[in-house]
Design an enzyme around this catalytic site. Structure first.
Site, PDB file in Angstrom:
ATOM      1  N   GLY A  92      -1.265  49.025  36.552  1.00 16.72           N
ATOM      2  CA  GLY A  92      -0.017  49.995  37.489  1.00 16.72           C
ATOM      3  C   GLY A  92      -1.120  50.504  38.624  1.00 16.72           C
ATOM      4  N   GLY A  93      -2.394  50.700  38.360  1.00 15.09           N
ATOM      5  CA  GLY A  93      -3.427  51.334  39.099  1.00 15.09           C
ATOM      6  C   GLY A  93      -3.170  50.457  40.583  1.00 15.09           C
ATOM      7  N   PHE A  94      -3.198  49.393  40.516  1.00 14.77           N
ATOM      8  CA  PHE A  94      -3.391  48.677  41.874  1.00 14.77           C
ATOM      9  C   PHE A  94      -2.181  48.937  42.607  1.00 14.77           C
ATOM     10  CE2 PHE A  94      -2.781  44.802  44.426  1.00 14.77           C
ATOM     11  CZ  PHE A  94      -3.904  44.565  44.933  1.00 14.77           C
ATOM     12  N   ASP A 143      -6.199  53.528  36.870  1.00 12.62           N
ATOM     13  CA  ASP A 143      -7.420  53.901  37.787  1.00 12.62           C
ATOM     14  C   ASP A 143      -6.508  54.302  38.985  1.00 12.62           C
ATOM     15  OD1 ASP A 143      -6.523  51.245  38.380  1.00 12.62           O
ATOM     16  OD2 ASP A 143      -8.176  50.835  39.468  1.00 12.62           O
ATOM     17  N   CYS A 314      -4.442  15.368  38.139  1.00  9.60           N
ATOM     18  CA  CYS A 314      -3.284  16.059  37.702  1.00  9.60           C
ATOM     19  C   CYS A 314      -2.016  15.202  38.074  1.00  9.60           C
ATOM     20  CB  CYS A 314      -3.124  17.494  38.608  1.00  9.60           C
ATOM     21  SG  CYS A 314      -2.302  17.217  40.053  1.00  9.60           S
ATOM     22  N   CYS A 317      -1.036  14.456  41.432  1.00 10.29           N
ATOM     23  CA  CYS A 317      -1.905  13.537  42.393  1.00 10.29           C
ATOM     24  C   CYS A 317      -1.854  12.075  41.824  1.00 10.29           C
ATOM     25  CB  CYS A 317      -3.233  14.030  42.437  1.00 10.29           C
ATOM     26  SG  CYS A 317      -3.475  15.658  43.265  1.00 10.29           S
TER      27      CYS A 317
HETATM   28 ZN   LIG Z   1      -3.906  17.116  41.765  1.00 18.24          ZN
END
Ligand SMILES: [Zn+2]
Length: 364
Positions: A92-94, A143, A314, A317
C-alpha cells in the site's frame, strides 16, 4: 532461502533460486500485475501457459475490493482468484503517492476512497495483517515515498518513516512467525532515499539492522533522470548482501530490466506489457535483446497479412494477422486487448528467458 545458482563473470547478473512457502522459483523473475487479484483481460490459465511463476497483487486495492473479509472466507487470495502459484503483495506504500488526498502521519497513512467517500487508516501492522490474510508468499513492509519532484528534506522524512514502519512491521510479523522458521512467508524491506546516495545508504543500513529476507529498491523510475536511477541501482546492488534477493519495484522497460539484471537485480514487476497491449502497442523483436513497439491501430496495418511478430511463438502470432488484430481494435472487441496483452506478456517472458540463457552461457 535464496541460493545463487549461477553468477555471470561479465557482469553482476545472477541466476538464483528463491525458496517460498509454497514452492521454489527461479530468478531473475518478472511479475505480471494482478492489482485486484486478476491480470487485466487474461485468465490465469493463460498466465501459467506463458510460464509465469508468480504474480503481484495490491494490498490496498484488495482491501477496498472485494474486502479482506471475503478473501478470508476463501482462506486466501489464491483460492479466491484461482491462481495456484506464489503471490507477492505490495504494502500500500506505493499508493501513498500514487493516489490523491492521502495524508501521512507519524504512525500511519490515511487514504481517501473517492468512490465511497471514506477514509481508511493504514498502520504498518495493518498492512502486514492484511497481507497475511491474503496468504501472500512475499510480504512487503509499508514504506513511505513522498512523490516526485522532491526536496532532500522530504526524502529525509521518507527514510525516517520508512525505517520506523519497517521496524514495526518486523515486530508484528515476528509475533506471528518465528523469523528463523523456514515454513513462513518472506518479508521484504523497502529502501528509500531518492537520488541521494547518503540517504539510500542510511536507509539500507537501518533495514539491514532490522533484518529482512529480501531488499526492494523503492521510489525510482518516478520522473528522475534515468542516469540517476541507474546510479542508485548500481550503488545499492553493490551494498545489498549477495545472499539476499534484490527487487526493483515497478520497473520497467525491457532495456532497463536487462541493464538492472546486469547490476544484480533479481525481481521486477511492471504494468508496461499489459497496459501497452490494451492500447494496441505491440512488442516486436528486431534482434537479440532489441525490439520495437508498433501501434497496431495505425492504418498501415489494416491490410497487413503478417503475424504480429514473425519471431514469436505465442498463440496470437501463430494464429492471427496484424490485419485481424487491427480490425478487433477498430470494432472495440475486448478480445483485441486480450490478444495484445497475451503477446506482450509472452514477449517479456521470452526476453527474460533469453537473458537467463545468456547469463548461464556467460554472454552477459
Ligand atoms: Zn506473439
Amino acid at each position: 532461502m535464496f541460493k545463487i545458482l549461477s553468477q555471470s563473470k561479465k557482469s553482476r547478473a545472477r541466476i538464483g533460486k528463491l525458496k517460498l512457502i509454497s514452492r521454489e522459483i527461479e530468478t531473475p523473475l518478472f511479475l505480471p500485475i494482478a492489482t485486484f487479484g486478476n491480470v487485466k483481460g487474461l485468465s490465469f490459465e493463460e498466465i501459467k501457459k506463458i510460464g509465469y511463476q508468480m504474480i503481484l497483487a495490491n494490498t490496498y486495492h484488495l482491501y477496498l475490493k472485494p474486502g479482506v473479509e471475503i478473501i478470508k472466507k476463501f482462506k486466501g487470495l489464491k483460492n479466491f482468484c484461482g491462481w495456484r502459484g506464489p503471490i507477492l503483495t505490495d504494502s500500500g506504500g506505493f499508493q501513498i503517492f500514487s493516489l490523491k488526498n492521502t495524508r501521512v502521519f507519524e504512525d500511519f497513512v490515511e487514504f481517501f476512497d473517492e468512490i465511497e467517500g471514506k477514509k481508511h487508516k493504514f498502520f504498518p501492522e495493518k498492512s502486514i495483517e492484511i497481507q497475511l490474510n491474503l496468504k501472500s508468499d512475499i510480504l512487503m513492509v509499508l514504506d513511505y515515498f513522498c512523490g516526485y519532484p522532491y526536496k532532500k528534506k522530504d526524502i529525509e522524512k521518507s527514510v525516517v518513516l520508512t525505517t520506523k514502519w519497517a521496524q514495526r512491521s518486523k515486530i508484528f510479523f515476528e509475533k506471528k512467525f518465528n523469523f528463523k522458521k523456514h515454513s513462513r512467508p518472506l518479508l521484504f524491506g523497502i529502501i528509500q532515499g531518492g537520488i541521494y546516495k547518503d540517504l539510500r545508504e542510511k536507509s539500507l543500513k537501518e533495514l539491514l539492522e532490522i533484518g529482512f529476507d529480501g531488499y526492494a529498491i523503492g521510489g525510482l523510475g518516478v520522473g528522475e533522470e534515468i542516469s540517476k536511477t541507474f546510479e542508485i541501482v548500481d550503488f545499492l546492488t553493490k551494498k545489498i548482501p549477495e545472499n539476499k534477493p534484490r527487487y526493483l519495484m515497478g520497473f520497467g522497460s525491457l532495456e532497463q530490466i536487462l541493464k538492472a539484471i546486469k547490476k544484480g537485480v533479481d525481481i521486477f514487476d511492471c504494468v508496461i506489457p499489459t497496459r501497452e497491449g490494451r492500447h494496441g502497442r505491440i512488442f516486436i523483436k528486431t534482434q537479440k535483446f532489441k525490439y520495437k513497439i508498433i501501434n497496431i491501430l495505425n492504418a498501415k496495418y489494416k491490410k497487413d497479412k503478417k503475424p504480429l511478430d514473425f519471431k514469436c511463438n505465442c498463440f496470437v502470432c501463430q494464429n492471427f494477422s496484424r490485419s485481424f488484430l487491427h480490425h478487433l481494435f477498430k470494432i472495440k472487441d475486448p478480445l483485441a486487448m486480450r490478444l495484445a496483452s497475451f503477446h506482450n506478456l509472452y514477449f517479456y517472458f521470452e526476453f527474460i528467458k533469453e537473458i537467463k540463457k545468456a547469463i548461464k552461457k556467460g554472454e552477459i
